[in-house]
Enzyme design. Sequence first.
Site, mmCIF file in Angstrom:
data_model
loop_
_atom_site.group_PDB
_atom_site.id
_atom_site.type_symbol
_atom_site.label_atom_id
_atom_site.label_comp_id
_atom_site.label_asym_id
_atom_site.label_seq_id
_atom_site.Cartn_x
_atom_site.Cartn_y
_atom_site.Cartn_z
ATOM 1 N N ASP A 373 -4.115 -10.182 140.760
ATOM 2 C CA ASP A 373 -4.999 -10.803 141.846
ATOM 3 C C ASP A 373 -4.470 -10.419 143.301
ATOM 4 O O ASP A 373 -3.308 -10.559 143.501
ATOM 5 C CB ASP A 373 -5.077 -12.238 141.460
ATOM 6 C CG ASP A 373 -6.038 -12.957 142.555
ATOM 7 O OD1 ASP A 373 -7.200 -13.036 141.835
ATOM 8 O OD2 ASP A 373 -5.843 -13.221 143.572
ATOM 9 N N LEU A 374 -5.497 -9.885 143.836
ATOM 10 C CA LEU A 374 -4.979 -9.600 145.419
ATOM 11 C C LEU A 374 -5.069 -10.866 146.240
ATOM 12 O O LEU A 374 -5.468 -11.777 146.023
ATOM 13 C CB LEU A 374 -6.199 -8.717 146.054
ATOM 14 C CG LEU A 374 -6.576 -7.410 145.230
ATOM 15 C CD1 LEU A 374 -7.586 -6.712 146.167
ATOM 16 C CD2 LEU A 374 -5.298 -6.697 145.178
ATOM 17 N N ASP A 416 -11.428 -10.053 143.222
ATOM 18 C CA ASP A 416 -10.200 -9.244 143.399
ATOM 19 C C ASP A 416 -9.357 -9.263 142.281
ATOM 20 O O ASP A 416 -8.209 -9.254 142.545
ATOM 21 C CB ASP A 416 -9.512 -9.700 144.959
ATOM 22 C CG ASP A 416 -9.284 -11.113 144.905
ATOM 23 O OD1 ASP A 416 -9.477 -11.914 143.831
ATOM 24 O OD2 ASP A 416 -8.527 -11.644 145.606
HETATM 25 N N1 LIG Z 1 -16.250 -7.182 149.362
HETATM 26 C C1 LIG Z 1 -16.049 -7.816 147.960
HETATM 27 N N2 LIG Z 1 -15.860 -9.104 148.184
HETATM 28 C C2 LIG Z 1 -15.936 -9.826 146.640
HETATM 29 C C3 LIG Z 1 -16.482 -9.149 145.625
HETATM 30 N N3 LIG Z 1 -16.455 -10.212 144.616
HETATM 31 C C4 LIG Z 1 -15.685 -11.253 145.077
HETATM 32 N N4 LIG Z 1 -15.407 -11.028 146.330
HETATM 33 C C5 LIG Z 1 -14.549 -12.149 147.368
HETATM 34 O O1 LIG Z 1 -13.217 -11.946 147.131
HETATM 35 C C6 LIG Z 1 -12.592 -13.124 147.337
HETATM 36 C C7 LIG Z 1 -11.881 -13.568 146.382
HETATM 37 O O2 LIG Z 1 -11.383 -14.994 146.558
HETATM 38 P P1 LIG Z 1 -10.101 -15.291 146.472
HETATM 39 O O3 LIG Z 1 -9.157 -14.553 145.590
HETATM 40 O O4 LIG Z 1 -9.900 -16.765 146.259
HETATM 41 O O5 LIG Z 1 -9.314 -14.871 147.958
HETATM 42 P P2 LIG Z 1 -7.888 -14.804 148.315
HETATM 43 O O6 LIG Z 1 -8.107 -14.510 149.798
HETATM 44 O O7 LIG Z 1 -7.635 -13.134 147.530
HETATM 45 O O8 LIG Z 1 -7.140 -15.783 147.536
HETATM 46 P P3 LIG Z 1 -5.546 -15.573 146.927
HETATM 47 O O9 LIG Z 1 -5.707 -14.913 145.848
HETATM 48 O O10 LIG Z 1 -5.657 -17.035 146.816
HETATM 49 O O11 LIG Z 1 -4.830 -15.045 148.062
HETATM 50 C C8 LIG Z 1 -13.839 -14.147 147.654
HETATM 51 O O12 LIG Z 1 -14.113 -14.188 148.963
HETATM 52 C C9 LIG Z 1 -15.199 -13.350 146.954
HETATM 53 O O13 LIG Z 1 -16.150 -13.721 147.888
HETATM 54 C C10 LIG Z 1 -16.858 -8.075 145.995
HETATM 55 O O14 LIG Z 1 -17.332 -7.316 144.899
HETATM 56 N N5 LIG Z 1 -16.508 -7.484 147.057
#
Ligand SMILES: Nc1nc2c(ncn2[C@@H]2O[C@H](COP(=O)(O)OP(=O)(O)OP(=O)(O)O)[C@@H](O)[C@H]2O)c(=O)[nH]1
Length: 505
Positions: A373-374, A416
């Site tokens: 997970d990013l 992510d």
């Molecule tokens: N650009 C893009 N964003 C996406 C896609 N799918 C999901 N997201 C976004 O990716 C983000 C993932 O959320 P989180 O994992 O909670 O965000 P994070 O900032 O990485 O949080 P932590 O994992 O806690 O560090 C959300 O803002 C989604 O809207 C996609 O296909 N493209």
Amino acid sequence: MTAPAHSEPAHRRILLVDDMPAIHADFRKILGGPAPTADFDAFEQALFGEPVVAPAGAAGFELDSAYQGQEALACVQAALQAGRPYAVAFVDMRMPPGWDGVQTIERLWQVDARLQVVICTAYSDYAWHEVLERLDARDRLLILKKPFDAIEVSQMADTLTAKWQATRQAMQHASTLETQVRARTAELEAANRQLQQELAERQRTSAQLQLAASVFDNAMDGIVVTDERSCILSVNPAFTTLTGYTAAEAIGRKLSLLRSDRNEPNFYREQWNLLLQAGRWTGELWNRRKDGEVFCEWLNISAVPVTPGQPARYVGIFNDVTALRRQDDHIRHLAFHDPLTGLPNRALLLDRLEHAIDGAARLGEHLGLMFIDLDRFKQINDTLGHELGDRLLQEIAHRLRQQLLESDTAARLGGDEFVVLLEHVQDPQALGTLAERLITSLSRPVVVEPHTMQVGATIGIACFPEHGLRATDLMRQADAAMYAAKSAGRGCWRVGPPSPGGPTD
Ligand SMILES: Nc1nc2c(ncn2[C@@H]2O[C@H](COP(=O)(O)OP(=O)(O)OP(=O)(O)O)[C@@H](O)[C@H]2O)c(=O)[nH]1
């Protein structure tokens, strides 16, 4: 009238019509046959002057007598009915009280037009030309003037019966000919009808053949006819359009002319086995055009039913389904891949994971499953926009693939979240090293001019068989480990609940 003494040939039958009995006696002497009555010498003397002596060879006529016209008519009718018509009638001109000669002849000819008539008379109540005109006598009438000459009577009888017979024979011959002509005509008509039917049948067959040829020539599908050794016997124009080979180039060659290396050799063996067993084969195969391009065709091969002794024939009908196949592949790809990164999606990952578990269990190998997970990805989206977020996700996918072996799988679950499946793992302890390497790689800045983006990565690891024997268990364990790593502050990795002898962080 007297009955014939004995049966004479039909053409010798003569009827004498005269009211004078003596005349009958004289004729009988001349022409043969018994006298109807005796004592006619006086009449004979009166008529012939001298006693009548039958001329040599004159005998043999069947002479009937009638004394009045009506009686003669009855004789003629009876003779006709009996099928023994008279050839000649000698008819007296004056026969009181009944019909005279002309009337009698008219009546006789009404019932028997072929009867030859000799008018016997010393005088007539009519002028001769009137008689001939009234009777329309033509060639049927002679006049014998009294007193009679025995030779003349005999000759007339002979000549006229012979003429009557010749005419009769000619008519019979004509009738026989007519019957033969009719029979032959009927035969010819029957033969003609038969011929017409055959012609119509041939025309029908020809029309069907033309139709078949037209279908063959105009079909959109390629058609190829081969013998039992796959030697091409015939192709249609669509074959040329689809393969690039003209009929001249294809005929005589083997079907392997079109073969590509996209199908296993086993494929063709099975195809032929099925064809020989079931008489048909339907399916998809890859062939090569004359220009070298490989294309996918939908092929239907049928064995042509043949009569015993005839060589086997096979008809292949095919069309180019390359575009459909590509579309199909694309749809299938979409169903099992993430459209943004092109990585396998959850469905494909689970499928591969299950296969990998089966293989590893069979071979006693280890598997590694990493949930990635990013970190702080949301910020990228929030600050630079979704589009740049997408570009970063694509770059992350690329880096993942770069770090992995061909046999490993990198999948994107969504957002992510990524998963890495590692097969043929020799040393589960080494998974931590790989996790470190991945974190380092993914954490490097991503440049999309004019922006530079950077995220981190947190990884949870589960091992087969240490953390689960089923795909769902391993997924859950890796997910849990990833959350544990997140809780531990991100940018690090954790291995799922430790098991005795299993890896630890
Ligand atoms: N650009 C893009 N964003 C996406 C896609 N799918 C999901 N997201 C976004 O990716 C983000 C993932 O959320 P989180 O994992 O909670 O965000 P994070 O900032 O990485 O949080 P932590 O994992 O806690 O560090 C959300 O803002 C989604 O809207 C996609 O296909 N493209």
